[in-house]
Design a protein around this motif. Structure first.
Motif, PDB file in Angstrom:
ATOM      1  N   HIS A 159       0.836  -1.198   0.000  1.00 48.56           N
ATOM      2  CA  HIS A 159       0.000   0.000   0.000  1.00 48.56           C
ATOM      3  C   HIS A 159       0.871   1.248   0.000  1.00 48.56           C
ATOM      4  CE1 HIS A 159      -2.546   3.188   1.834  1.00 48.56           C
ATOM      5  NE2 HIS A 159      -3.461   2.649   1.048  1.00 48.56           N
ATOM      6  N   GLU A 162      -3.697   6.578  -0.087  1.00 42.73           N
ATOM      7  CA  GLU A 162      -5.129   6.620  -0.379  1.00 42.73           C
ATOM      8  C   GLU A 162      -5.392   7.817  -1.273  1.00 42.73           C
ATOM      9  OE1 GLU A 162      -8.531   5.675   2.645  1.00 42.73           O
ATOM     10  OE2 GLU A 162      -8.310   7.862   2.625  1.00 42.73           O
ATOM     11  N   ARG A 164      -8.386  10.253  -3.341  1.00 41.07           N
ATOM     12  CA  ARG A 164      -9.779  10.677  -3.425  1.00 41.07           C
ATOM     13  C   ARG A 164     -10.062  11.191  -4.831  1.00 41.07           C
ATOM     14  NH1 ARG A 164     -14.898  10.209  -1.306  1.00 41.07           N
ATOM     15  NH2 ARG A 164     -16.059  12.147  -1.560  1.00 41.07           N
ATOM     16  N   THR A 262     -13.207   7.127  -2.821  1.00 40.69           N
ATOM     17  CA  THR A 262     -11.835   6.975  -2.337  1.00 40.69           C
ATOM     18  C   THR A 262     -11.334   5.568  -2.658  1.00 40.69           C
ATOM     19  OG1 THR A 262     -12.218   8.536  -0.524  1.00 40.69           O
ATOM     20  CG2 THR A 262     -10.358   7.038  -0.292  1.00 40.69           C
ATOM     21  N   THR A 263     -10.080   5.471  -3.076  1.00 39.11           N
ATOM     22  CA  THR A 263      -9.483   4.170  -3.388  1.00 39.11           C
ATOM     23  C   THR A 263      -8.013   4.183  -2.994  1.00 39.11           C
ATOM     24  OG1 THR A 263      -9.265   2.468  -5.117  1.00 39.11           O
ATOM     25  CG2 THR A 263      -8.800   4.741  -5.754  1.00 39.11           C
ATOM     26  N   ASP A 264      -7.316   3.058  -3.187  1.00 43.04           N
ATOM     27  CA  ASP A 264      -5.924   2.934  -2.760  1.00 43.04           C
ATOM     28  C   ASP A 264      -4.991   2.713  -3.949  1.00 43.04           C
ATOM     29  OD1 ASP A 264      -6.297   3.039   0.120  1.00 43.04           O
ATOM     30  OD2 ASP A 264      -7.308   1.122  -0.093  1.00 43.04           O
TER      31      ASP A 264
END
Length: 292
Positions: A159, A162, A164, A262-264
């Protein structure tokens, strides 16, 4: 019993399907079947039970799978250790890039890698996020960047951040959309996103939440094209919030209410490459680049 047979056994067990395993191993299905058969003959018992949808591990297969995985891991560690003993890190890393260079910090990261590992040959290949994931899964790419959730157990994810995304509209539509409801926005034209792009799924999820099914006036797979089309008045779309906010300040588009998702952002690589000195080098510099 050969290493390549164990690799085939583990891959078939992970995929649950001979055809999919053959694709990942870059072999024909008959070759995969022959290797499994030869291994079963050597073991003296069936390793899989055939079903209409593929194959499942037999009881003996379930017992032997962890040992087979351990043997493969040990062989990889031996190979990586031998490479590291040669001295300075050298080799090639083919990396899948997505979206824009700024979004994934590709420039500073590659610059740091080149400075620290001058013998490392870095090759960047741009693509859409779904394509990069599939190519990493098939080992056509050593690593890459990916937006969204990774469904594959044979692909590791790291990861990074994050992100948006917000709904944007052409600047000339400012008054037109000022008081529109979600339902009314759904009747306007939208810029469609290619199914291989992570923004396709993100847009689809947003439409479901807004309970709309807009008409896609066109379809793109390159994020910079989205901004150009929206600015030109083609239709609504979603864009990364920081980029959209900057373009709103310059008068190139307008943000539409608080609609967004929102995603990663992840860095991905084949699970088989865990511990590989080249992958470790990529991850080390990546961690330094993305530390918060």
């Amino acid at each position: 019993m050969e290493i390549y047979q164990l690799r085939t056994f583990v891959t078939v067990a992970q995929q649950g399907h001979l055809t999919q395993a053959a694709e990942l191993l870059h072999l024909s299905q008959p070759a995969v079947t022959a290797q499994i058969k030869a291994l079963e003959e050597e073991v003296g018992m069936p390793l899989f039970e055939r079903t209409a949808g593929g194959v499942n591990l037999s009881r003996i297969g379930q017992e032997l799978l962890p040992q087979a995985q351990a043997i493969l891991e040990a062989s990889r560690e031996l190979l990586y250790r031998s490479r590291s003993l040669k001295g300075q890190l050298a080799g090639r890393a083919v990396i899948g890039a997505i979206t824009t260079p700024e979004m994934i910090n590709i420039g500073p990261w590659v610059a740091a890698l080149i400075e620290k590992y001058p013998l490392l040959d870095i090759q960047l290949q741009h693509g859409v996020t779904g394509g990069v994931l599939n190519r990493v899964r098939k080992k056509e790419l050593d690593a890459g960047f990916y937006i969204g959730k990774n469904p594959y157990v044979n692909v590791n994810t790291v990861h990074l951040t994050e992100m948006r995304f917000r709904v944007v509209a052409p600047p000339s539509w400012r008054e037109r959309i000022a008081s529109m409801s979600a339902k009314e926005l759904g009747k306007l034209p939208w810029v469609g996103i290619s199914q291989q792009s992570s923004l396709h799924k993100l847009t689809s999820e947003l439409w479901r939440e807004m309970n709309i099914s807009p008409k896609k006036i066109t379809e793109v797979d390159h994020i910079p094209c989205i901004a150009s089309l929206v600015r030109a008045g083609v239709g609504l779309a979603i864009m990364r919030e920081d980029e959209a906010t900057a373009m709103q300040h310059s008068g190139d588009l307008v943000l539409v209410g608080d609609y967004g998702k929102t995603t990663d952002l992840h860095f991905i690589y084949s699970a088989d490459r865990e511990g590989d000195p080249i992958i470790e080098a990529l991850l080390t510099e990546l961690a330094a680049m993305w530390k918060h």
